[in-house]
Design a protein around this motif. Structure first.
Motif, PDB file in Angstrom:
ATOM      1  N   ARG A 150      61.198  24.653  33.034  1.00  0.00           N
ATOM      2  CA  ARG A 150      60.805  23.703  34.082  1.00  0.00           C
ATOM      3  C   ARG A 150      61.319  24.110  35.459  1.00  0.00           C
ATOM      4  O   ARG A 150      60.856  23.574  36.477  1.00  0.00           O
ATOM      5  CB  ARG A 150      61.307  22.303  33.734  1.00  0.00           C
ATOM      6  N   ASP A 151      62.280  25.033  35.529  1.00  0.00           N
ATOM      7  CA  ASP A 151      62.817  25.486  36.812  1.00  0.00           C
ATOM      8  C   ASP A 151      62.062  26.687  37.366  1.00  0.00           C
ATOM      9  O   ASP A 151      62.381  27.150  38.472  1.00  0.00           O
ATOM     10  CB  ASP A 151      64.295  25.855  36.656  1.00  0.00           C
ATOM     11  N   ASP A 152      61.100  27.191  36.635  1.00  0.00           N
ATOM     12  CA  ASP A 152      60.380  28.385  37.082  1.00  0.00           C
ATOM     13  C   ASP A 152      59.549  28.054  38.323  1.00  0.00           C
ATOM     14  O   ASP A 152      58.782  27.080  38.326  1.00  0.00           O
ATOM     15  CB  ASP A 152      59.469  28.891  35.959  1.00  0.00           C
ATOM     16  N   PRO A 153      59.640  28.836  39.408  1.00  0.00           N
ATOM     17  CA  PRO A 153      58.871  28.567  40.642  1.00  0.00           C
ATOM     18  C   PRO A 153      57.364  28.548  40.416  1.00  0.00           C
ATOM     19  O   PRO A 153      56.627  27.881  41.157  1.00  0.00           O
ATOM     20  CB  PRO A 153      59.270  29.722  41.566  1.00  0.00           C
ATOM     21  N   ILE A 154      56.900  29.275  39.412  1.00  0.00           N
ATOM     22  CA  ILE A 154      55.453  29.276  39.139  1.00  0.00           C
ATOM     23  C   ILE A 154      54.967  27.861  38.854  1.00  0.00           C
ATOM     24  O   ILE A 154      53.877  27.457  39.283  1.00  0.00           O
ATOM     25  CB  ILE A 154      55.140  30.199  37.953  1.00  0.00           C
ATOM     26  N   LEU A 155      55.774  27.080  38.137  1.00  0.00           N
ATOM     27  CA  LEU A 155      55.377  25.728  37.788  1.00  0.00           C
ATOM     28  C   LEU A 155      55.250  24.861  39.039  1.00  0.00           C
ATOM     29  O   LEU A 155      54.252  24.146  39.208  1.00  0.00           O
ATOM     30  CB  LEU A 155      56.397  25.129  36.819  1.00  0.00           C
ATOM     31  N   ALA A 156      56.250  24.929  39.922  1.00  0.00           N
ATOM     32  CA  ALA A 156      56.201  24.121  41.145  1.00  0.00           C
ATOM     33  C   ALA A 156      54.997  24.496  42.000  1.00  0.00           C
ATOM     34  O   ALA A 156      54.305  23.621  42.550  1.00  0.00           O
ATOM     35  CB  ALA A 156      57.504  24.298  41.929  1.00  0.00           C
ATOM     36  N   ASN A 157      54.729  25.784  42.137  1.00  0.00           N
ATOM     37  CA  ASN A 157      53.579  26.224  42.931  1.00  0.00           C
ATOM     38  C   ASN A 157      52.266  25.757  42.314  1.00  0.00           C
ATOM     39  O   ASN A 157      51.322  25.389  43.028  1.00  0.00           O
ATOM     40  CB  ASN A 157      53.585  27.751  43.052  1.00  0.00           C
ATOM     41  N   ASN A 158      52.202  25.778  40.996  1.00  0.00           N
ATOM     42  CA  ASN A 158      50.984  25.355  40.306  1.00  0.00           C
ATOM     43  C   ASN A 158      50.714  23.871  40.527  1.00  0.00           C
ATOM     44  O   ASN A 158      49.588  23.466  40.839  1.00  0.00           O
ATOM     45  CB  ASN A 158      51.113  25.647  38.815  1.00  0.00           C
ATOM     46  N   LEU A 159      51.751  23.056  40.379  1.00  0.00           N
ATOM     47  CA  LEU A 159      51.577  21.624  40.579  1.00  0.00           C
ATOM     48  C   LEU A 159      51.181  21.312  42.019  1.00  0.00           C
ATOM     49  O   LEU A 159      50.327  20.433  42.270  1.00  0.00           O
ATOM     50  CB  LEU A 159      52.855  20.881  40.198  1.00  0.00           C
ATOM     51  N   ALA A 160      51.767  22.028  42.974  1.00  0.00           N
ATOM     52  CA  ALA A 160      51.405  21.827  44.381  1.00  0.00           C
ATOM     53  C   ALA A 160      49.944  22.189  44.630  1.00  0.00           C
ATOM     54  O   ALA A 160      49.236  21.498  45.379  1.00  0.00           O
ATOM     55  CB  ALA A 160      52.320  22.659  45.281  1.00  0.00           C
ATOM     56  N   ARG A 161      49.477  23.248  43.988  1.00  0.00           N
ATOM     57  CA  ARG A 161      48.085  23.666  44.151  1.00  0.00           C
ATOM     58  C   ARG A 161      47.134  22.615  43.582  1.00  0.00           C
ATOM     59  O   ARG A 161      46.109  22.282  44.200  1.00  0.00           O
ATOM     60  CB  ARG A 161      47.868  25.002  43.430  1.00  0.00           C
ATOM     61  N   ILE A 162      47.472  22.049  42.423  1.00  0.00           N
ATOM     62  CA  ILE A 162      46.624  21.024  41.817  1.00  0.00           C
ATOM     63  C   ILE A 162      46.562  19.786  42.710  1.00  0.00           C
ATOM     64  O   ILE A 162      45.486  19.217  42.952  1.00  0.00           O
ATOM     65  CB  ILE A 162      47.136  20.660  40.414  1.00  0.00           C
ATOM     66  N   HIS A 163      47.717  19.369  43.253  1.00  0.00           N
ATOM     67  CA  HIS A 163      47.731  18.202  44.135  1.00  0.00           C
ATOM     68  C   HIS A 163      46.916  18.453  45.406  1.00  0.00           C
ATOM     69  O   HIS A 163      46.244  17.547  45.918  1.00  0.00           O
ATOM     70  CB  HIS A 163      49.165  17.830  44.495  1.00  0.00           C
ATOM     71  N   GLU A 164      46.947  19.668  45.918  1.00  0.00           N
ATOM     72  CA  GLU A 164      46.150  20.000  47.110  1.00  0.00           C
ATOM     73  C   GLU A 164      44.665  19.901  46.798  1.00  0.00           C
ATOM     74  O   GLU A 164      43.885  19.361  47.603  1.00  0.00           O
ATOM     75  CB  GLU A 164      46.496  21.420  47.580  1.00  0.00           C
ATOM     76  N   LEU A 165      44.251  20.374  45.628  1.00  0.00           N
ATOM     77  CA  LEU A 165      42.843  20.289  45.242  1.00  0.00           C
ATOM     78  C   LEU A 165      42.415  18.834  45.068  1.00  0.00           C
ATOM     79  O   LEU A 165      41.303  18.445  45.452  1.00  0.00           O
ATOM     80  CB  LEU A 165      42.607  21.057  43.931  1.00  0.00           C
ATOM     81  N   GLU A 166      43.294  18.019  44.488  1.00  0.00           N
ATOM     82  CA  GLU A 166      42.968  16.608  44.298  1.00  0.00           C
ATOM     83  C   GLU A 166      42.822  15.868  45.615  1.00  0.00           C
ATOM     84  O   GLU A 166      42.127  14.851  45.685  1.00  0.00           O
ATOM     85  CB  GLU A 166      44.045  15.932  43.436  1.00  0.00           C
ATOM     86  N   GLY A 167      43.462  16.383  46.657  1.00  0.00           N
ATOM     87  CA  GLY A 167      43.388  15.728  47.961  1.00  0.00           C
ATOM     88  C   GLY A 167      42.163  16.085  48.773  1.00  0.00           C
ATOM     89  O   GLY A 167      41.948  15.514  49.858  1.00  0.00           O
TER      90      GLY A 167
END
Length: 853
Positions: A420-437
């Motif tokens: 859960r601390d892997d930066p890939i995960l944080a970047n992925n979630l941020a990308r999904i939220h950007e698409l949802e917006g």
């Protein structure tokens, strides 16, 4: 339209006007004269197969009988009224011509008189596409001449039974196209008899022979009076081997009487197998030889008397399915896709989410070209997925051979405790939220296409997380299973993996929190109790008194609403966020009962303590090694479930993007409705980026393509995408209603509730047994009020089994036919430990809600 029987080119030298012909002298060319059954028997005799001697009373005799008694006039008058009884009565009352009678009796005397069987043999019978099995009559144990003549007359009459007339109409045979011959054959006083299929009629496998056998005459089996021994043999390089065996119940034996006819005697269920294994292999060899003679798979009736085998008849197997690809040595098990491929994918699924997901999986463990993509697993016709073609079999490549070393390297480098601390995960979630917006209606067509590709690209990040962190947990799982097997405690494997929190359980707890709100407010309780799930949303939205609850519901959907309803592989299917009715149905059911609490020690802790009580763990270093192994293995459930949850997060925005495309095409009159967009392929949508709007030619092409594919899909609506799950065998004498695999241990009783899909989630009541065709994580909130779960598909590692263990309710998986065997309201006892379901109507003392200790 009549499907007429084509007469083979005549090569026989028999007398075409003869009333009687020896079976040894007829062959396929004589089918119009002796019927399909007799023609096949003659073929077998001439090929040297062990067929009891006999003769055929030909269709010339039938014609003479009809002409001499003016029965043709009765037929002409009765058929428009569908009055088969009048025709049968005419045959029974008519006098048999003396020439016909004399030839029949002469042939009977040449046969040696004695006990014979008289069987019907129609000219439309035992054909490749129409078996006509059981449509005309058979008479056994005929021992005198007058009884023989009466039996032949009754066979002729049976051509006009209601069932035979109806079958001919269904198969497209005109009544004028069919005549009847009769077979008179020495009756074999069988010690055992049965039916043999030279190909598996269920799976279509051509290298399997299926044999049903029981003591006495085979009539007990073909008439359904007995549950026979059932065996499946498979041909290998070393001959035939028995791969499946189910003992019969021996309800009754049919034996010939010396005075004529037959008698039914009580069978001996304790007598053991009807035929020994050596005879089964002889039968398989005989069947294979008969199949080679006729050139296609055969349905054969056989008998065993004094150690000698006889072939009583042979016909082509009709409606034989195409065989499924056999799982090879390196192929995944076929029950893998059961929970995912219950819904037919649309063309847009097949060209967008499915290939994106399979490509991401290939990237997870770089295997080169060793694997096929998901989209290649379907057989398509004109762009429509017709059926599931099989789970992929890996190709043997250098990458595949090196996979163990590759996995070991990843396991060494990446600690799953830190995923859960892997930066890939944080970047992925941020990308999904950007698409949802993104405001989809304001985007150009090209921007919509880019949004779709960006949503699909997020899958690669999720699979990269799995690539890095799953290997160590997989090695730990394998080590744990081996360790338990060595200790003789393998049954504790599932319990040791329970009790691990994950997103699925988190979402289910959040639903329980919403259900608690409903219970605590009389207004909400009344609203849910008095309305169905489909109307509850609009009522909640319009009701000021429900505002706070409605906001909480919206917050739940914002966090957990990306959960798939049907399959994580299909973007065409709405998620909870797209269609919240399943959630409202779940809440309605949950609100009817108090939350379930589990008291005492958690099952995984109890299982751990049982393992550690073994004397070997008195050695401190072994105890510590086992606990470390257990810790690593217990990271697998949450890693698997939570990355699955993240994997589905972009599905709503991808679906909404496609629906926006569909809305625009609907405005132009190209589609009838926005969701018709799923009948198109992604490349067909991509080509519309410029110019906009599409030309009239392209618009007409898309319109025609959508219409054709929609019609093709509609034609397949009643045809399952996947083969029906194979029924689990019921053993002789068993009182089981359903048999499957253990998914979650424990025993519970309750009434059955059939839930076929998400639209019926709200029908499950507290204390009921959930019976479903398949399950996925979206179904698991139902477990909060079910006392047990029974599923036609899946295994102990299915989502349903994993979550059932968390809830402490019994689960039986992979039953194959529970939906057919059980019905709503039926009280059953579910034994998740043994994987069986039995009747609970007065058979047992009442049980608590669940007992999984």
């Amino acid at each position: 339209m009549d499907a007429r029987v084509d007469s083979p080119a005549s090569s026989s030298s028999v007398d075409r006007a003869a009333f009687v012909l020896d079976l040894a002298h007829v062959d396929a060319a004589d089918l119009p004269l002796v019927g399909g059954k007799a023609a096949n028997l003659g073929e077998m005799i001439q090929a040297g197969f062990p067929v009891p001697p006999g003769f055929a009373v030909t269709t010339a005799a039938y014609d003479d009988m009809v002409a001499a008694n003016a029965i043709d006039e009765v037929i002409a008058n009765a058929l428009p009224r569908e009055d088969g009884a009048a025709i049968r009565a005419a045959f029974e009352q008519a006098a048999m011509p003396s020439a016909v009678e004399d030839e029949i009796l002469s042939a009977y005397r040449r046969l040696g008189s004695g006990s014979v069987a008289v069987r019907s043999s129609a000219t439309a019978e035992d054909l490749p596409d129409a078996a006509f099995a059981g449509q005309q009559d058979t008479f056994l144990g005929i021992v005198d001449e007058q009884a023989l003549l009466a039996a032949v007359r009754s066979c002729w009459a049976s051509l006009w039974s209601d069932r035979a007339i109806s079958y001919r109409q269904k198969q497209g045979f005109g009544n004028s196209d069919v005549k009847l011959a009769a077979i008179v054959q020495r009756l074999i006083a069988a010690d055992a008899a049965g039916v043999l299929f030279t190909a598996n009629p269920i799976t279509g496998s051509r290298d399997e022979t299926v044999i049903d056998a029981s003591a006495g005459l085979g009539e007990a089996i073909v008439s359904g009076l007995v549950t026979p021994d059932h065996m499946v043999l498979r041909k290998g390089r070393r001959g035939w081997r028995i791969v499946e065996r189910q003992a019969g119940r021996r309800e009754v034996d049919i034996r010939p009487l010396a005075s004529g006819g037959t008698e039914q005697v009580a069978g001996d269920a304790a007598a053991g197998a009807a035929v020994p294994d050596t005879v089964l292999r002889r039968l398989a060899r005989m069947g294979a030889a008969i199949e080679r003679h006729f050139g296609r798979p055969q349905d054969i009736e056989w008998a065993l008397a004094d150690g000698k085998l006889f072939a009583l008849q042979s016909r082509p197997i009709t409606a034989l399915p195409e065989p499924e690809p056999r799982r090879g040595r390196f192929q995944f098990p076929q029950n893998g896709p059961d929970d995912y491929f219950q819904v037919r994918p649309y063309p847009l699924d097949m060209t967008s989410w499915l290939p994106a997901l399979s490509n991401a999986i290939m990237n997870m463990f770089p295997l080169g070209n060793a694997m096929r993509g998901f989209e290649e697993m379907f057989v398509e016709e004109k762009g429509v997925a017709v059926r599931f073609g099989g789970w992929p079999s890996p190709r043997i490549t250098p990458e595949l051979l090196l996979a163990p070393l590759y996995l070991a390297d990843l396991a060494w480098k990446h600690d799953p405790a830190r995923w859960r601390d892997d930066p890939i995960l944080a970047n992925n979630l941020a990308r999904i939220h950007e698409l949802e917006g993104r405001a989809l209606q304001a985007l150009s067509w090209a921007a919509l296409v880019e949004t779709a590709h960006s949503a699909m690209a997020t899958l690669f990040d999720v699979m990269e997380i799995r690539r890095r962190y799953l290997p160590r947990t997989l090695f730990a799982l394998g080590g744990l299973r081996l360790a338990l097997a060595g200790l003789g405690q393998g049954e504790l494997f599932a319990d040791l993996l329970s009790g691990v929190d994950n997103k699925t359980l988190e979402a289910n707890r959040a639903l329980e929190g919403l259900a608690t709100e409903i219970r605590s407010e009389a207004h909400l309780t009344a609203l849910f109790a008095g309305n169905d799930a489909a109307s509850a949303w609009n009522l909640l939205e319009a009701d000021p008194a429900a505002l706070q609850f409605f906001l909480h519901l919206r917050q739940f959907l914002d966090v957990y609403g990306r959960r798939e309803t049907a399959s994580p592989l299909l973007v065409s299917q709405p998620t909870w966020k797209d269609a919240p009715e399943p959630v409202l149905g779940i809440l309605k059911g949950l609100a009817l009962s108090p939350p379930r609490h589990r008291d005492g020690e958690a099952p995984w802790e109890a299982a751990r303590d049982r393992v550690l009580a073994h004397p070997v763990f008195e050695l401190p270093f072994l105890r510590e090694a086992f606990l470390n192994l257990l810790t690593e293995a217990r990271r697998f459930p949450s890693l698997r479930e939570d990355t699955h949850f993240i994997m589905t997060m972009p599905m709503p925005v991808l679906r909404q993007t496609f629906m926006e495309m569909g809305r625009r095409l609907t405005e132009l009159g190209i589609l009838a409705a926005p969701d018709d967009v799923f009948h198109l392929r992604l490349d067909e949508l991509e080509q519309l980026s410029a110019p906009w709007p599409p030309s009239d030619q392209i618009a007409e092409q898309l319109r025609a393509t959508t219409h054709e594919r929609a019609a093709g899909r509609e034609a397949l609506r009643e045809i399952p995408l996947m083969p029906a799950p194979v029924s689990r065998a019921l053993t002789a004498g068993s009182d089981a209603l359903v048999v499957g695999r253990s998914g979650s241990p424990g025993v519970a009783e309750g009434p059955v509730r059939i839930v076929r899909d998400a639209t019926a989630f709200g029908t499950l009541l507290p204390g009921e047994v959930l019976v479903a065709p398949y399950t996925n994580p979206a179904w698991t909130p139902l477990f909060g009020r079910a006392v047990a779960v029974v599923v036609d598909t899946g295994s102990a590692l299915s989502h349903a089994a994993i979550v059932a263990r968390e809830y402490g309710i019994p689960a039986v998986m992979g039953t194959g036919d529970a939906l057919q065997r059980l019905h709503d309201g039926q009280r059953v006892r579910v034994d998740g430990t043994q994987g069986v379901v039995t009747s609970a109507d007065g058979a047992h003392e009442p049980l608590p809600v669940a007992d999984s200790a």
